[in-house]
Design an enzyme around this catalytic site. Structure first.
Site, PDB file in Angstrom:
ATOM      1  N   HIS A 104       0.832  -1.204   0.000  1.00  0.00           N
ATOM      2  CA  HIS A 104       0.000   0.000   0.000  1.00  0.00           C
ATOM      3  C   HIS A 104       0.867   1.254   0.000  1.00  0.00           C
ATOM      4  CE1 HIS A 104      -3.481   2.528   1.487  1.00  0.00           C
ATOM      5  NE2 HIS A 104      -2.457   3.244   1.939  1.00  0.00           N
ATOM      6  N   GLU A 105       1.840   1.316   0.892  1.00  0.00           N
ATOM      7  CA  GLU A 105       2.655   2.532   1.006  1.00  0.00           C
ATOM      8  C   GLU A 105       3.518   2.757  -0.230  1.00  0.00           C
ATOM      9  OE1 GLU A 105       2.060   4.728   3.112  1.00  0.00           O
ATOM     10  OE2 GLU A 105       0.704   3.470   4.265  1.00  0.00           O
TER      11      GLU A 105
ATOM     12  N   ASP B 213     -10.592  13.855   7.589  1.00  0.00           N
ATOM     13  CA  ASP B 213      -9.878  12.918   6.728  1.00  0.00           C
ATOM     14  C   ASP B 213      -9.630  13.482   5.325  1.00  0.00           C
ATOM     15  OD1 ASP B 213      -8.715  10.425   6.042  1.00  0.00           O
ATOM     16  OD2 ASP B 213     -10.638   9.650   5.312  1.00  0.00           O
TER      17      ASP B 213
ATOM     18  N   TYR C 152      -4.474  14.711  -2.962  1.00  0.00           N
ATOM     19  CA  TYR C 152      -4.907  14.020  -1.745  1.00  0.00           C
ATOM     20  C   TYR C 152      -6.031  14.789  -1.041  1.00  0.00           C
ATOM     21  CZ  TYR C 152      -4.070  10.418   1.780  1.00  0.00           C
ATOM     22  OH  TYR C 152      -4.177   9.335   2.612  1.00  0.00           O
TER      23      TYR C 152
ATOM     24  N   HIS D 181       1.590   4.298  -3.063  1.00  0.00           N
ATOM     25  CA  HIS D 181       1.445   5.754  -3.001  1.00  0.00           C
ATOM     26  C   HIS D 181       2.569   6.442  -3.782  1.00  0.00           C
ATOM     27  CE1 HIS D 181      -2.044   6.447  -0.568  1.00  0.00           C
ATOM     28  NE2 HIS D 181      -1.590   5.752   0.450  1.00  0.00           N
TER      29      HIS D 181
ATOM     30  N   HIS E 181      -9.769   8.286   3.239  1.00  0.00           N
ATOM     31  CA  HIS E 181      -9.721   6.894   3.686  1.00  0.00           C
ATOM     32  C   HIS E 181     -11.110   6.284   3.829  1.00  0.00           C
ATOM     33  CE1 HIS E 181      -5.740   8.326   5.156  1.00  0.00           C
ATOM     34  NE2 HIS E 181      -5.356   7.094   4.926  1.00  0.00           N
TER      35      HIS E 181
ATOM     36  N   GLU F 213      -6.051   6.662  -2.287  1.00  0.00           N
ATOM     37  CA  GLU F 213      -6.068   5.628  -1.256  1.00  0.00           C
ATOM     38  C   GLU F 213      -6.541   4.286  -1.807  1.00  0.00           C
ATOM     39  OE1 GLU F 213      -5.174   5.106   1.904  1.00  0.00           O
ATOM     40  OE2 GLU F 213      -4.078   6.985   1.782  1.00  0.00           O
TER      41      GLU F 213
END
Length: 348
Positions: free
Chosen positions: A169-170, A267, A184, A173, A272, A193
């Site tokens: 996941h990271e 958020d 974002y 990005h 998210h 996301e």
């Protein structure tokens, strides 16, 4: 904005419910504030000035490397080098987990999707472990991956660098930053996301050899601590069911219309939270197509991300882009499956 695996609104809600101490939330809130401007600047530099992270961070000789922040904060990044390309395992499990999972993620993007690292041109993958003290988060800061150790309350100790879907996941990005650059905030941020969740899940599925039907479709399965009760951090198959505070919608009718006002409770406009909608669309497309999800659905989403989406793309743009990519790559039958998956989450 720095992309945290755990949104800060969840930490606030846990603190308000008495599950964690407020003082445990403060380090993540401070880190988020300190890193937000940095990541915004880096993303804009990549998108509009043609710079890469190596130019911004300075020279180094390692392609993959893991550093130890030694419980320091963002000022100490990347920390002391502990393992680099060509080295064997070291005594620190966190270092080995971060290195090996970055390696698996790199191999997935190279072997399955033909992409050489996050920028497509061999950019070195730098990871840092032991960030903060019992820090309950992991994040991409615009140049590298960073992993806290976990407190045992929100995440199990050592689980963040150990979980392949979190690492995938990271790193994704970073791929988004060097491709569509999805801003974002609100829907573009939710797509950012979602792409990270989609490819984080696919990296894990590929490593396990699972078909779409065999996959658990969970991000962070089995890594939650004692106070965040559930099966995982997010579920692409069933948004809103992963843990007791999960309020991800799986359909546009339940979209959380939140402001992007800098308040961590909101958020960044629900990035998210509302990512559950495109997540569910991908899950529907992948399971209806069958087989290994990375072979068709994954290639379609990657083509859309890298060739058709842009910084301000919305959900309808993502639907149109993936439909166009499906048609270009596989033709009519697959295209109809992708179109129906989006329609079933309320996006035509």
């Amino acid at each position: 904005m720095t992309c945290f695996i755990l949104p800060t609104h969840l930490l606030i809600e846990l603190a308000e419910a008495g599950n964690v101490e407020l003082r445990d939330v403060v380090p993540t809130l401070l880190a988020s504030a300190a890193l937000r401007a940095q990541r915004t600047t880096l993303t804009e530099a990549v998108q509009f000035l043609g710079l890469d992270a190596d130019q911004l961070r300075g020279p180094a000789s390692e392609f993959k490397a893991v550093h130890d922040v030694q419980q320091g904060d963002e000022r100490g990044l990347p920390g002391v080098l502990r393992r680099k390309e060509g080295d064997g395992p070291v005594a620190d499990p966190a270092v080995n987990d971060a290195f090996d999972n970055a390696d698996r993620t790199y191999d997935f993007f190279r072997d399955v999707l033909g992409r050489h690292s996050v920028d497509g041109n061999g950019l070195r993958l730098v990871s840092s472990v032991h960030f903060g003290r019992a820090f309950d988060n992991a994040f991409w800061d615009g140049t590298q991956m960073v992993y806290g150790d976990g407190s045992g309350k929100v995440f199990q100790p050592g689980a963040l660098a150990r979980d392949l879907s979190v690492v995938g996941h990271e790193i994704t990005h970073g791929v988004v930053q060097y491709t569509a650059g999805l801003r974002y905030r609100t829907q573009s941020g939710a797509l950012n996301e979602s792409m990270a969740d989609v490819f984080g899940s696919l990296v894990k599925q590929h490593a396990l050899g699972h078909t779409a039907d065999q996959a658990d479709w969970l991000i962070g399965a089995g890594i939650l601590g004692t106070q965040l009760q559930g099966v995982a951090l997010r579920s692409l198959k069933a948004p809103g069911t992963a843990h007791q505070l999960d309020r991800q919608p799986g359909h546009l009718r339940d979209y959380a219309d939140l402001p992007d006002d800098g308040n961590p409770r909101n958020d960044s406009g629900g990035v998210h939270i509302n990512s559950g909608i495109p997540n569910k669309a991908f899950h529907l497309a992948a399971t209806r197509l069958g087989g290994h999800a990375w072979e068709r659905a994954g290639r379609i989403w990657f083509d859309a991300l890298t060739t058709r989406l842009g910084v301000s793309s919305q959900f309808t743009d993502a639907a149109a882009a993936t439909v166009a990519s499906a048609q270009a790559l596989f033709g009519g039958e697959v295209t109809n499956v992708v179109r129906s998956a989006w329609a079933d989450v309320g996006i035509g």
